[in-house]
Design an enzyme around this catalytic site. Structure first.
Site, PDB file in Angstrom:
ATOM      1  CG  ASP A 163      -2.191   0.943   1.135  1.00  0.00           C
ATOM      2  OD1 ASP A 163      -2.542   1.326   0.020  1.00  0.00           O
ATOM      3  OD2 ASP A 163      -2.461   1.598   2.071  1.00  0.00           O
ATOM      4  CB  SER A 219      -6.339   3.070   0.221  1.00  0.00           C
ATOM      5  OG  SER A 219      -4.977   3.485   0.154  1.00  0.00           O
ATOM      6  CD  GLN A 251      -4.227   0.883  -2.991  1.00  0.00           C
ATOM      7  OE1 GLN A 251      -3.460   1.714  -3.730  1.00  0.00           O
ATOM      8  NE2 GLN A 251      -4.101   0.543  -1.606  1.00  0.00           N
TER       9      GLN A 251
END
Length: 289
Positions: A204, A228, A278
């Protein structure tokens, strides 16, 4: 292990509160919200605590629901959805202030054999030939200011070495792709679940940045709200998070104030170990706010 990696391992040592209930802490630092990779790694840790070690994780799917408060613990509630003959499924909800901030579904599988193929690893420079993160930051020191530089160059749990120059303050569009070598900043214990959680944390750190490259948007850019939204990972082959892994990242599209990015994590021997997908918020901030 280096002290930064020690701190990350401590964060992943969740406190058991009751059956299927765990508590995790956040680093003692001045952040407005909890880092998404930390919550994902802790939630995966909680799920793994309820699964036999002979069933490694093979996939996870997660949603970031609310910003996490770094000043209070996070409670992780595990739901044992299914224990099948070869697959085990868990659902984890992360809770703060009585509300869900994150949820995760993870699947674990007995090791089996079958057909194999994978994409080839990109041809990039070896990590030992590349500048360290600190060396990459040197040209930005004056423009970033002392406080920001101190925060950026302090010891980190993940050693990351981009194959190209950074884009912290660049206003020039770039193609939506980047390659970064990553590894834990020290030696980890021989626990495959821990290695998976460390890579979940690292995955991430830079993926959403890839979607901002064509628009010359850096994560320090106050003109945009960046966060995110969801995160998915598939674990294909065994790996060690304390050995160099190539994180090949691309963004095929951005629209609707959202950026979409994919990542492939390769072992040093060229085998594809993990795939990551993502989507994140890249929302223009109205003038005057």
């Amino acid at each position: 292990m280096g002290s930064a990696l020690d701190d990350l391992i401590d964060l992943l040592e969740l406190e058991p509160l009751e059956v299927n209930l765990f508590r995790g802490l956040s680093p003692d630092e001045d952040r407005q919200r909890v880092f998404g990779g930390q919550v994902a790694a802790q939630a995966l840790t909680a799920a793994g605590r309820t699964v036999a070690p002979e069933r490694p994780v093979h996939s996870l799917h997660a949603y970031f629901l609310r910003p996490g408060d770094p000043n209070v613990p996070i409670v992780y509630e595990v739901d044992r959805i299914r224990d099948g003959r070869s697959f085990t499924t868990r659902r984890v909800v992360a809770i703060q202030h009585g509300r869900a901030i994150f949820n995760l579904a993870a699947s674990f599988q007995l090791v089996e054999s079958g057909p194999e193929h994978h994409d080839p690893m990109p041809d990039v420079p070896d990590p030992e030939t590349l500048p360290t993160w600190q060396e990459r930051l040197e040209p930005y020191a004056e423009r970033l200011g002392a406080d920001m530089v101190d925060w950026l160059v302090r010891e980190k749990p993940i050693d990351s070495r981009p194959t190209e120059s950074l884009h912290l303050l660049d206003r020039e569009p770039r193609p939506p792709a980047q390659d970064i070598w990553i590894r834990a900043n020290g030696t980890l214990p021989d626990d495959p679940m821990l290695h998976a959680c460390v890579v979940a944390y690292a995955s991430d750190l830079s993926l959403l940045d890839t979607a901002s490259l064509p628009h010359a948007i850096a994560y320090v850019d106050e003109r945009f709200q960046i966060a995110s939204l969801d995160h998915a990972m598939w674990f294909h082959r065994p790996f060690r998070a304390d050995e160099w892994l190539l994180y090949h990242q691309q963004s095929p599209t951005a629209s609707g104030a959202r950026g979409f990015a994919t990542g492939e994590i390769f072992r040093r021997d060229g085998a594809l170990a993990v795939t990551v997908v993502q989507e994140g918020l890249i929302r223009p901030v109205p003038a005057g706010r």
